[in-house]
Design an enzyme around this catalytic site. Structure first.
Site, PDB file in Angstrom:
ATOM      1  N   ARG A 177      52.763  -9.784  74.757  1.00  0.00           N
ATOM      2  CA  ARG A 177      51.915  -9.322  73.371  1.00  0.00           C
ATOM      3  C   ARG A 177      52.060  -7.825  73.435  1.00  0.00           C
ATOM      4  O   ARG A 177      52.714  -7.304  72.240  1.00  0.00           O
ATOM      5  CB  ARG A 177      50.390  -9.414  74.008  1.00  0.00           C
ATOM      6  CG  ARG A 177      49.553  -9.729  72.672  1.00  0.00           C
ATOM      7  CD  ARG A 177      49.273  -8.100  72.409  1.00  0.00           C
ATOM      8  NE  ARG A 177      48.370  -7.632  73.344  1.00  0.00           N
ATOM      9  CZ  ARG A 177      48.133  -6.140  73.443  1.00  0.00           C
ATOM     10  NH1 ARG A 177      48.174  -5.469  72.272  1.00  0.00           N
ATOM     11  NH2 ARG A 177      47.613  -5.685  74.166  1.00  0.00           N
ATOM     12  N   ASP A 178      51.961  -6.602  74.067  1.00  0.00           N
ATOM     13  CA  ASP A 178      51.785  -5.552  73.948  1.00  0.00           C
ATOM     14  C   ASP A 178      53.309  -5.118  73.462  1.00  0.00           C
ATOM     15  O   ASP A 178      53.830  -4.229  72.688  1.00  0.00           O
ATOM     16  CB  ASP A 178      51.184  -4.726  74.872  1.00  0.00           C
ATOM     17  CG  ASP A 178      50.732  -3.425  74.416  1.00  0.00           C
ATOM     18  OD1 ASP A 178      51.108  -2.816  73.517  1.00  0.00           O
ATOM     19  OD2 ASP A 178      49.643  -2.779  75.183  1.00  0.00           O
ATOM     20  N   HIS A 182      44.056   0.125  81.055  1.00  0.00           N
ATOM     21  CA  HIS A 182      45.445  -0.206  80.268  1.00  0.00           C
ATOM     22  C   HIS A 182      45.990   1.037  79.803  1.00  0.00           C
ATOM     23  O   HIS A 182      45.449   1.812  78.888  1.00  0.00           O
ATOM     24  CB  HIS A 182      44.835  -1.059  79.426  1.00  0.00           C
ATOM     25  CG  HIS A 182      45.682  -1.458  78.188  1.00  0.00           C
ATOM     26  ND1 HIS A 182      46.491  -2.687  78.040  1.00  0.00           N
ATOM     27  CD2 HIS A 182      46.564  -0.679  77.131  1.00  0.00           C
ATOM     28  CE1 HIS A 182      47.372  -2.721  77.142  1.00  0.00           C
ATOM     29  NE2 HIS A 182      47.480  -1.527  76.632  1.00  0.00           N
ATOM     30  N   HIS A 194      49.425   3.483  78.690  1.00  0.00           N
ATOM     31  CA  HIS A 194      50.905   3.704  78.101  1.00  0.00           C
ATOM     32  C   HIS A 194      51.333   4.843  78.595  1.00  0.00           C
ATOM     33  O   HIS A 194      50.629   5.985  79.137  1.00  0.00           O
ATOM     34  CB  HIS A 194      50.820   3.882  76.635  1.00  0.00           C
ATOM     35  CG  HIS A 194      50.483   2.354  76.024  1.00  0.00           C
ATOM     36  ND1 HIS A 194      51.368   1.631  75.508  1.00  0.00           N
ATOM     37  CD2 HIS A 194      49.389   1.551  75.944  1.00  0.00           C
ATOM     38  CE1 HIS A 194      50.992   0.312  75.098  1.00  0.00           C
ATOM     39  NE2 HIS A 194      49.821   0.397  75.538  1.00  0.00           N
ATOM     40  N   CYS A 236      51.505   0.170  69.975  1.00  0.00           N
ATOM     41  CA  CYS A 236      50.862  -0.314  68.938  1.00  0.00           C
ATOM     42  C   CYS A 236      51.493   0.025  67.725  1.00  0.00           C
ATOM     43  O   CYS A 236      51.731   1.237  67.311  1.00  0.00           O
ATOM     44  CB  CYS A 236      49.424   0.052  68.978  1.00  0.00           C
ATOM     45  SG  CYS A 236      48.460  -0.413  67.456  1.00  0.00           S
ATOM     46  N   ASN A 278      54.067   0.617  77.799  1.00  0.00           N
ATOM     47  CA  ASN A 278      52.798   0.680  78.536  1.00  0.00           C
ATOM     48  C   ASN A 278      53.614   1.176  79.856  1.00  0.00           C
ATOM     49  O   ASN A 278      54.694   1.276  80.177  1.00  0.00           O
ATOM     50  CB  ASN A 278      52.440  -0.885  78.878  1.00  0.00           C
ATOM     51  CG  ASN A 278      51.890  -1.503  77.786  1.00  0.00           C
ATOM     52  OD1 ASN A 278      52.466  -1.784  76.821  1.00  0.00           O
ATOM     53  ND2 ASN A 278      50.423  -1.425  77.942  1.00  0.00           N
TER      54      ASN A 278
HETATM   55  N1  COA Z   1      46.106 -15.417  61.831  1.00  0.00           N
HETATM   56  C1  COA Z   1      46.683 -15.851  60.816  1.00  0.00           C
HETATM   57  N2  COA Z   1      46.343 -15.441  59.468  1.00  0.00           N
HETATM   58  C2  COA Z   1      45.310 -14.605  59.214  1.00  0.00           C
HETATM   59  C3  COA Z   1      44.527 -14.132  60.344  1.00  0.00           C
HETATM   60  C4  COA Z   1      44.815 -14.275  61.720  1.00  0.00           C
HETATM   61  N3  COA Z   1      44.301 -13.960  62.766  1.00  0.00           N
HETATM   62  N4  COA Z   1      43.638 -13.367  59.905  1.00  0.00           N
HETATM   63  C5  COA Z   1      43.863 -13.332  58.602  1.00  0.00           C
HETATM   64  N5  COA Z   1      44.769 -14.372  58.254  1.00  0.00           N
HETATM   65  C6  COA Z   1      45.196 -14.599  56.963  1.00  0.00           C
HETATM   66  C7  COA Z   1      44.171 -14.936  55.923  1.00  0.00           C
HETATM   67  O1  COA Z   1      43.805 -16.184  56.110  1.00  0.00           O
HETATM   68  C8  COA Z   1      44.567 -14.640  54.592  1.00  0.00           C
HETATM   69  O2  COA Z   1      45.430 -15.501  54.130  1.00  0.00           O
HETATM   70  P1  COA Z   1      45.789 -15.893  52.749  1.00  0.00           P
HETATM   71  O3  COA Z   1      46.133 -14.610  51.974  1.00  0.00           O
HETATM   72  O4  COA Z   1      46.580 -17.024  52.638  1.00  0.00           O
HETATM   73  O5  COA Z   1      44.419 -16.205  52.381  1.00  0.00           O
HETATM   74  C9  COA Z   1      45.355 -13.290  54.696  1.00  0.00           C
HETATM   75  O6  COA Z   1      45.556 -13.442  56.213  1.00  0.00           O
HETATM   76  C10 COA Z   1      44.577 -12.027  54.584  1.00  0.00           C
HETATM   77  O7  COA Z   1      43.246 -12.278  55.392  1.00  0.00           O
HETATM   78  P2  COA Z   1      42.367 -10.842  55.751  1.00  0.00           P
HETATM   79  O8  COA Z   1      41.125 -11.374  56.099  1.00  0.00           O
HETATM   80  O9  COA Z   1      42.211 -10.015  54.300  1.00  0.00           O
HETATM   81  O10 COA Z   1      43.091 -10.031  57.011  1.00  0.00           O
HETATM   82  P3  COA Z   1      43.658  -8.585  56.845  1.00  0.00           P
HETATM   83  O11 COA Z   1      45.204  -8.768  55.987  1.00  0.00           O
HETATM   84  O12 COA Z   1      42.744  -7.697  56.344  1.00  0.00           O
HETATM   85  O13 COA Z   1      44.243  -8.495  58.295  1.00  0.00           O
HETATM   86  C11 COA Z   1      43.653  -8.633  60.610  1.00  0.00           C
HETATM   87  C12 COA Z   1      43.221  -8.305  59.185  1.00  0.00           C
HETATM   88  C13 COA Z   1      42.695  -8.433  61.504  1.00  0.00           C
HETATM   89  C14 COA Z   1      44.067  -9.948  60.676  1.00  0.00           C
HETATM   90  C15 COA Z   1      44.985  -7.682  60.727  1.00  0.00           C
HETATM   91  O14 COA Z   1      44.887  -6.611  60.560  1.00  0.00           O
HETATM   92  C16 COA Z   1      45.577  -8.029  62.066  1.00  0.00           C
HETATM   93  O15 COA Z   1      46.231  -9.207  62.495  1.00  0.00           O
HETATM   94  N6  COA Z   1      45.503  -6.881  62.938  1.00  0.00           N
HETATM   95  C17 COA Z   1      46.205  -6.990  64.326  1.00  0.00           C
HETATM   96  C18 COA Z   1      46.859  -6.005  64.633  1.00  0.00           C
HETATM   97  C19 COA Z   1      47.462  -5.839  65.982  1.00  0.00           C
HETATM   98  O16 COA Z   1      47.575  -7.027  66.675  1.00  0.00           O
HETATM   99  N7  COA Z   1      47.682  -4.892  66.635  1.00  0.00           N
HETATM  100  C20 COA Z   1      48.162  -4.455  68.064  1.00  0.00           C
HETATM  101  C21 COA Z   1      47.157  -4.768  69.047  1.00  0.00           C
HETATM  102  S1  COA Z   1      45.982  -3.714  69.494  1.00  0.00           S
HETATM  103 ZN    ZN Z   2      48.748  -1.125  74.779  1.00  0.00          ZN
END
Ligand code: COA
Ligand code: ZN
Length: 324
Positions: A16-17, A207, A209, A240, A249
């Site tokens: 994942r990370d 956790h 890094h 990240c 990490n």
């Molecule tokens: N899985 C799949 N699709 C997702 C989703 C998820 N968890 N969350 C949102 N979506 C989809 C929505 O269904 C929407 O689709 P559409 O355009 O077809 O309707 C689209 O993405 C936008 O949705 P929205 O709620 O506006 O999400 P966003 O674009 O603002 O993203 C997060 C928010 C939280 C999902 C996104 O920023 C993210 O995944 N961040 C994780 C970052 C990460 O993992 N960082 C490293 C770890 S610390």
């Molecule tokens: Zn981390």
């Protein structure tokens, strides 16, 4: 200090990370084969993927297929990161054992990473906890708990407040994450001592890094105040994508090697771990930071014939030679 004989839990996060930070996605079948090898090494927990938006983290878009391919080993907890409600729904449709909720201690990193304010995240996380707790284990990770690349210092009170909010949601496993490797051992000892004295019944994970070379020193600091759970990533992959300057990490095999050398029990088979680590550069297509796989274990001995042989190690067999 965590005592000899007390079992430490090593929680592997490279799939994942680590993989979230790769520019080229590891093919799904190779991820599955990698995770199935890791499952056989005695790790307590493996974070196998993330249910982030595929637009944000394209290299983990295959989360469902990865989980489907796992050959589960009894005793290993399989966990996945969940950033929002949509991610929770996706996770609950799989056979994952645990979901790991994420929030940042800093407002700016939360906005950069999750596109929500911290309060918006907390509202979603509370409904996820209500929704998921009867089906799966729920843990939480607090990113930038030791410092933020945008805001700098994070007050201890801020982290305490977030741990308290998770306590209100009934979440008893919380990881304090040093997302960009800014924590120092004195700070680590202080923060973990504070949270442990306030919530003695909770399970806290460290956790770290290794961005500034303080990772294993921080492990020792956490051990001094009784922390027994550590996230780590094979080869030292990780970071990240939404935190400027983030790098890998702490490296799992280097961590296990250190703990084992100190006489501490992890239950992890270091030889097996090193064999998987040796294959990691070809899996991800580049060199990785892990050190023990390059140097060999500390008990390695060289033949001495009066002159020092300066040729580099030839094979992984020669690297693990010296392990009991
Ligand atoms: N899985 C799949 N699709 C997702 C989703 C998820 N968890 N969350 C949102 N979506 C989809 C929505 O269904 C929407 O689709 P559409 O355009 O077809 O309707 C689209 O993405 C936008 O949705 P929205 O709620 O506006 O999400 P966003 O674009 O603002 O993203 C997060 C928010 C939280 C999902 C996104 O920023 C993210 O995944 N961040 C994780 C970052 C990460 O993992 N960082 C490293 C770890 S610390
Ligand atoms: Zn981390």
């Amino acid at each position: 200090m965590t005592s000899i004989g007390q079992r430490l839990c090593i929680q592997e996060v490279s799939a994942r990370d680590g993989f979230q930070m790769e520019t080229q996605a590891v093919p799904t079948d190779k991820k599955i084969a990698y995770l199935n090898r890791l499952s056989e090494t005695g790790l307590s927990k493996i974070e196998v993927t993330s249910f982030a938006s595929p637009a944000s983290i394209p290299t983990l878009a295959d989360a469902e297929s990865v989980i489907k391919g796992l050959l589960r080993v009894p005793g290993v907890i399989y966990t996945a990161l969940v950033p929002n409600l949509r991610g929770c729904e996706r996770a609950l449709a799989t056979t994952i054992d645990e979901i790991n909720l994420v929030i940042s201690a800093s407002e700016s990193h939360n906005l950069a990473n999750l596109r929500m304010t911290c309060e918006q995240s907390l509202v979603q996380l509370a409904s996820i906890a209500r929704r998921a707790q009867s089906a799966v284990q729920v843990s939480a990770s607090i990113s930038t708990a030791f410092g933020c690349p945008f805001e700098g210092t994070i007050e201890v009170a801020r982290v305490m407040d977030l741990v308290g909010r998770f306590a209100d949601m009934g979440i008893d496993q919380v990881a304090l994450c040093d997302t960009t490797g800014v924590a120092n051992p004195a700070q680590v000892e202080h923060l973990f001592a504070e949270v442990r004295s306030r919530w003695p019944g909770k399970q806290f994970t460290a956790h770290f890094h290794n961005t500034r070379g303080m990772g294993l020193a921080n492990v020792l600091a956490a051990l001094r105040v009784g922390i027994t759970r550590f996230d780590a990533s094979l080869g030292g992959l990780g970071g990240c994508p939404f935190a400027p300057g983030a790098t890998g990490n702490i490296c799992t095999e280097d961590l296990v090697h250190m703990l084992q050398a100190m006489g501490l029990e992890t239950g992890v088979d270091l030889s097996r771990l090193l064999l998987i680590a040796a294959d990691l550069p070809s899996l991800v297509g580049h060199d990785v930071p892990g050190q023990v796989v390059k140097a060999g274990v500390s008990t390695r001995r060289y033949p001495f014939s009066g002159a020092v042989d300066r040729t580099p190690p030839q094979s992984i067999t020669s690297l693990t030679r010296g392990l009991q």
